[in-house]
Design a protein around this motif. Structure first.
Motif, PDB file in Angstrom:
ATOM      1  N   VAL A 180       0.784  -1.321   0.159  1.00  0.00           N
ATOM      2  CA  VAL A 180      -0.012   0.049   0.033  1.00  0.00           C
ATOM      3  C   VAL A 180       0.857   1.406  -0.041  1.00  0.00           C
ATOM      4  O   VAL A 180       0.454   2.166  -0.773  1.00  0.00           O
ATOM      5  N   ALA A 181       1.821   1.437   0.790  1.00  0.00           N
ATOM      6  CA  ALA A 181       2.729   2.538   0.759  1.00  0.00           C
ATOM      7  C   ALA A 181       3.444   2.873  -0.442  1.00  0.00           C
ATOM      8  O   ALA A 181       3.359   4.161  -0.889  1.00  0.00           O
ATOM      9  N   LEU A 182       3.972   1.731  -1.387  1.00  0.00           N
ATOM     10  CA  LEU A 182       4.479   2.104  -2.772  1.00  0.00           C
ATOM     11  C   LEU A 182       3.110   2.724  -3.502  1.00  0.00           C
ATOM     12  O   LEU A 182       3.299   3.616  -4.409  1.00  0.00           O
ATOM     13  N   ASP A 183       2.013   2.045  -3.570  1.00  0.00           N
ATOM     14  CA  ASP A 183       0.941   2.897  -4.252  1.00  0.00           C
ATOM     15  C   ASP A 183       0.359   4.155  -3.934  1.00  0.00           C
ATOM     16  O   ASP A 183       0.273   4.944  -4.864  1.00  0.00           O
ATOM     17  N   ILE A 184       0.615   4.488  -2.564  1.00  0.00           N
ATOM     18  CA  ILE A 184       0.510   6.053  -2.037  1.00  0.00           C
ATOM     19  C   ILE A 184       1.498   6.901  -2.451  1.00  0.00           C
ATOM     20  O   ILE A 184       1.251   7.844  -3.132  1.00  0.00           O
ATOM     21  N   ILE A 185       2.855   6.518  -2.512  1.00  0.00           N
ATOM     22  CA  ILE A 185       3.959   7.499  -3.051  1.00  0.00           C
ATOM     23  C   ILE A 185       3.582   7.320  -4.568  1.00  0.00           C
ATOM     24  O   ILE A 185       3.851   8.615  -5.123  1.00  0.00           O
ATOM     25  N   ARG A 186       3.479   6.413  -5.091  1.00  0.00           N
ATOM     26  CA  ARG A 186       3.096   6.484  -6.645  1.00  0.00           C
ATOM     27  C   ARG A 186       2.280   7.429  -7.018  1.00  0.00           C
ATOM     28  O   ARG A 186       2.118   8.103  -7.757  1.00  0.00           O
ATOM     29  N   GLY A 187       0.945   7.523  -6.187  1.00  0.00           N
ATOM     30  CA  GLY A 187      -0.023   8.251  -6.437  1.00  0.00           C
ATOM     31  C   GLY A 187       0.219   9.986  -6.386  1.00  0.00           C
ATOM     32  O   GLY A 187       0.221  10.696  -7.022  1.00  0.00           O
ATOM     33  N   LEU A 188       1.156  10.132  -5.069  1.00  0.00           N
ATOM     34  CA  LEU A 188       1.584  11.444  -5.105  1.00  0.00           C
ATOM     35  C   LEU A 188       2.671  11.821  -6.023  1.00  0.00           C
ATOM     36  O   LEU A 188       2.440  12.989  -6.400  1.00  0.00           O
ATOM     37  N   ALA A 189       3.451  10.807  -6.528  1.00  0.00           N
ATOM     38  CA  ALA A 189       4.240  11.348  -7.650  1.00  0.00           C
ATOM     39  C   ALA A 189       3.550  11.561  -8.899  1.00  0.00           C
ATOM     40  O   ALA A 189       4.071  12.472  -9.743  1.00  0.00           O
ATOM     41  N   LEU A 190       2.575  10.869  -9.048  1.00  0.00           N
ATOM     42  CA  LEU A 190       1.670  11.143 -10.275  1.00  0.00           C
ATOM     43  C   LEU A 190       1.048  12.479 -10.410  1.00  0.00           C
ATOM     44  O   LEU A 190       0.734  13.158 -11.391  1.00  0.00           O
ATOM     45  N   PHE A 191       0.439  12.778  -9.068  1.00  0.00           N
ATOM     46  CA  PHE A 191      -0.118  14.039  -8.800  1.00  0.00           C
ATOM     47  C   PHE A 191       0.973  15.173  -9.184  1.00  0.00           C
ATOM     48  O   PHE A 191       0.679  16.328  -9.855  1.00  0.00           O
ATOM     49  N   GLY A 192       2.162  15.178  -8.797  1.00  0.00           N
ATOM     50  CA  GLY A 192       3.145  15.965  -8.769  1.00  0.00           C
ATOM     51  C   GLY A 192       3.507  16.157 -10.325  1.00  0.00           C
ATOM     52  O   GLY A 192       3.646  17.316 -10.729  1.00  0.00           O
ATOM     53  N   ILE A 193       3.714  15.062 -11.120  1.00  0.00           N
ATOM     54  CA  ILE A 193       3.581  15.441 -12.577  1.00  0.00           C
ATOM     55  C   ILE A 193       2.778  15.815 -13.305  1.00  0.00           C
ATOM     56  O   ILE A 193       2.844  16.674 -14.079  1.00  0.00           O
ATOM     57  N   LEU A 194       1.469  15.705 -12.920  1.00  0.00           N
ATOM     58  CA  LEU A 194       0.252  16.370 -13.411  1.00  0.00           C
ATOM     59  C   LEU A 194       0.382  17.938 -12.918  1.00  0.00           C
ATOM     60  O   LEU A 194       0.119  18.750 -14.047  1.00  0.00           O
ATOM     61  N   PHE A 195       1.025  18.382 -11.955  1.00  0.00           N
ATOM     62  CA  PHE A 195       1.088  19.679 -11.509  1.00  0.00           C
ATOM     63  C   PHE A 195       2.148  20.191 -12.322  1.00  0.00           C
ATOM     64  O   PHE A 195       2.052  21.382 -12.990  1.00  0.00           O
ATOM     65  N   ILE A 196       3.394  19.534 -12.742  1.00  0.00           N
ATOM     66  CA  ILE A 196       4.478  20.083 -13.447  1.00  0.00           C
ATOM     67  C   ILE A 196       3.918  20.070 -14.852  1.00  0.00           C
ATOM     68  O   ILE A 196       4.343  21.098 -15.558  1.00  0.00           O
ATOM     69  N   ASN A 197       2.786  19.554 -15.405  1.00  0.00           N
ATOM     70  CA  ASN A 197       2.535  19.642 -17.019  1.00  0.00           C
ATOM     71  C   ASN A 197       1.572  20.647 -17.142  1.00  0.00           C
ATOM     72  O   ASN A 197       1.012  20.503 -18.101  1.00  0.00           O
ATOM     73  N   ILE A 198       1.127  21.382 -15.950  1.00  0.00           N
ATOM     74  CA  ILE A 198      -0.013  22.264 -16.485  1.00  0.00           C
ATOM     75  C   ILE A 198       0.419  23.427 -17.359  1.00  0.00           C
ATOM     76  O   ILE A 198      -0.401  23.613 -18.360  1.00  0.00           O
ATOM     77  N   LYS A 199       1.683  23.738 -17.353  1.00  0.00           N
ATOM     78  CA  LYS A 199       1.981  24.693 -18.419  1.00  0.00           C
ATOM     79  C   LYS A 199       1.924  24.166 -19.855  1.00  0.00           C
ATOM     80  O   LYS A 199       1.513  24.721 -20.788  1.00  0.00           O
ATOM     81  N   GLY A 200       2.294  22.649 -19.857  1.00  0.00           N
ATOM     82  CA  GLY A 200       2.138  22.027 -21.282  1.00  0.00           C
ATOM     83  C   GLY A 200       0.578  22.054 -21.717  1.00  0.00           C
ATOM     84  O   GLY A 200       0.138  22.181 -22.758  1.00  0.00           O
ATOM     85  N   TYR A 201      -0.147  21.728 -20.666  1.00  0.00           N
ATOM     86  CA  TYR A 201      -1.605  21.658 -20.950  1.00  0.00           C
ATOM     87  C   TYR A 201      -2.332  22.965 -21.495  1.00  0.00           C
ATOM     88  O   TYR A 201      -3.154  22.931 -22.444  1.00  0.00           O
ATOM     89  N   ILE A 202      -1.627  24.210 -21.022  1.00  0.00           N
ATOM     90  CA  ILE A 202      -2.324  25.435 -21.428  1.00  0.00           C
ATOM     91  C   ILE A 202      -1.864  25.733 -22.879  1.00  0.00           C
ATOM     92  O   ILE A 202      -2.566  26.120 -23.606  1.00  0.00           O
ATOM     93  N   ILE A 203      -0.549  25.345 -23.093  1.00  0.00           N
ATOM     94  CA  ILE A 203      -0.116  25.427 -24.440  1.00  0.00           C
ATOM     95  C   ILE A 203      -0.955  24.737 -25.420  1.00  0.00           C
ATOM     96  O   ILE A 203      -1.269  25.019 -26.614  1.00  0.00           O
ATOM     97  N   LEU A 204      -1.357  23.574 -25.113  1.00  0.00           N
ATOM     98  CA  LEU A 204      -1.959  22.288 -25.899  1.00  0.00           C
ATOM     99  C   LEU A 204      -3.519  22.750 -25.919  1.00  0.00           C
ATOM    100  O   LEU A 204      -4.008  22.819 -27.302  1.00  0.00           O
ATOM    101  N   THR A 205      -4.009  23.364 -24.827  1.00  0.00           N
ATOM    102  CA  THR A 205      -5.634  23.452 -24.991  1.00  0.00           C
ATOM    103  C   THR A 205      -5.987  24.753 -25.274  1.00  0.00           C
ATOM    104  O   THR A 205      -7.036  25.366 -26.053  1.00  0.00           O
ATOM    105  N   GLU A 206      -5.022  25.796 -24.952  1.00  0.00           N
ATOM    106  CA  GLU A 206      -5.384  27.398 -25.269  1.00  0.00           C
ATOM    107  C   GLU A 206      -4.427  28.002 -26.330  1.00  0.00           C
ATOM    108  O   GLU A 206      -4.575  29.187 -26.599  1.00  0.00           O
ATOM    109  N   GLY A 207      -3.357  27.279 -26.704  1.00  0.00           N
ATOM    110  CA  GLY A 207      -2.581  28.065 -27.729  1.00  0.00           C
ATOM    111  C   GLY A 207      -1.712  28.999 -27.256  1.00  0.00           C
ATOM    112  O   GLY A 207      -1.205  29.863 -27.975  1.00  0.00           O
ATOM    113  N   MET A 208      -1.576  28.967 -25.784  1.00  0.00           N
ATOM    114  CA  MET A 208      -0.899  30.097 -25.452  1.00  0.00           C
ATOM    115  C   MET A 208       0.616  29.854 -25.324  1.00  0.00           C
ATOM    116  O   MET A 208       1.021  28.440 -25.196  1.00  0.00           O
ATOM    117  N   SER A 209       1.486  30.839 -25.311  1.00  0.00           N
ATOM    118  CA  SER A 209       2.980  30.346 -24.964  1.00  0.00           C
ATOM    119  C   SER A 209       3.417  30.829 -23.602  1.00  0.00           C
ATOM    120  O   SER A 209       2.495  31.542 -22.979  1.00  0.00           O
TER     121      SER A 209
END
Length: 234
Positions: free
Chosen positions: A12-41
């Protein structure tokens, strides 16, 4: 459909840590999602925003990717060893998973250009020869890769030019870092340290306390150098 790993066998501990890591990766990619969805630089950051961007890179982006990559290596050993205990062919089964990950990643490229799946799949194939290797040999490989990476990173931060600079860029690229964390996670799992982590609390605390000033120093140095680098506007 039955899960690949029964619930009672999951760590279970590994699943929790993996989930937190995925959340962090989602947070990191927010800038990329903005470029993709809104065409912003992404704007050129200055002042406080530039420091926040640098701290995000050092304290969040690299850390969460490293955690997720480390857990990938752990997961490889757990999956393969359990498959072998069931009488299956562990390397063949894991290779099929990597192939499927690669194909899904190729499709994902057309949805989000920043996907890491194809790279993870290709680098994952490099772990296959280590499954039958002795733990001592794995640790020697790991130490060697880390040593080369650190030397190349220091040389790059000091400043190099020409072909040597290009070679150093390849060595300190994300591929090397991902493979290092893959192999580190695999080594830890093979040594059964995941299940015996409670027995090593004192040693782990001492290790963390000893490495903290080193990591903090490198992070500060990297951040200062990044602030000094000229930005090229596209």
């Amino acid at each position: 459909m039955n899960p690949s790993v029964p619930q009672k066998e999951r760590i279970v501990a590994l699943d929790i840590i993996r989930g937190l890591a995925l959340f962090g990766i989602l947070f990191i990619n927010i800038k990329g999602y903005i470029i993709l969805t809104e065409g912003m630089s992404i704007p050129e950051f200055t002042g406080v925003n530039q420091w926040i961007d640098t701290l995000t890179l050092i304290l969040i982006e690299k850390k969460f990717f490293s955690i997720f990559s480390f857990l990938f290596g752990v997961g490889f050993y757990i999956f393969a060893s359990r498959a072998e205990m069931r009488g299956d062919r562990p390397l063949r089964r894991f290779s099929r998973r990597l192939l499927m990950m690669f194909l899904i990643g190729i499709v994902h490229v057309f949805i989000f250009w920043g996907t890491i799946l194809p790279a993870y799949a290709l680098i994952g194939f490099l772990l296959l020869p280590f499954y039958r290797a002795k733990l001592a040999a794995i640790n020697k490989w790991l130490a060697g890769v880390v040593a080369v990476y650190v030397v190349a990173l220091i040389a790059k931060l000091i400043g190099t030019e020409g072909v040597l600079s290009t070679v150093l860029d390849v060595i300190i690229g994300d591929w090397t870092l991902i493979f290092t964390m893959f192999l580190a996670g695999f080594s830890v799992a093979k040594a059964d340290l995941i299940r015996r982590v409670g027995e090593c609390k004192k040693q782990l605390r001492l290790l963390a306390a000893g490495l903290l000033p080193v990591v903090a120093g490198f992070a500060t140095w990297t951040g200062l150098l990044r602030q000094e680098q000229p930005r090229v506007c596209s």
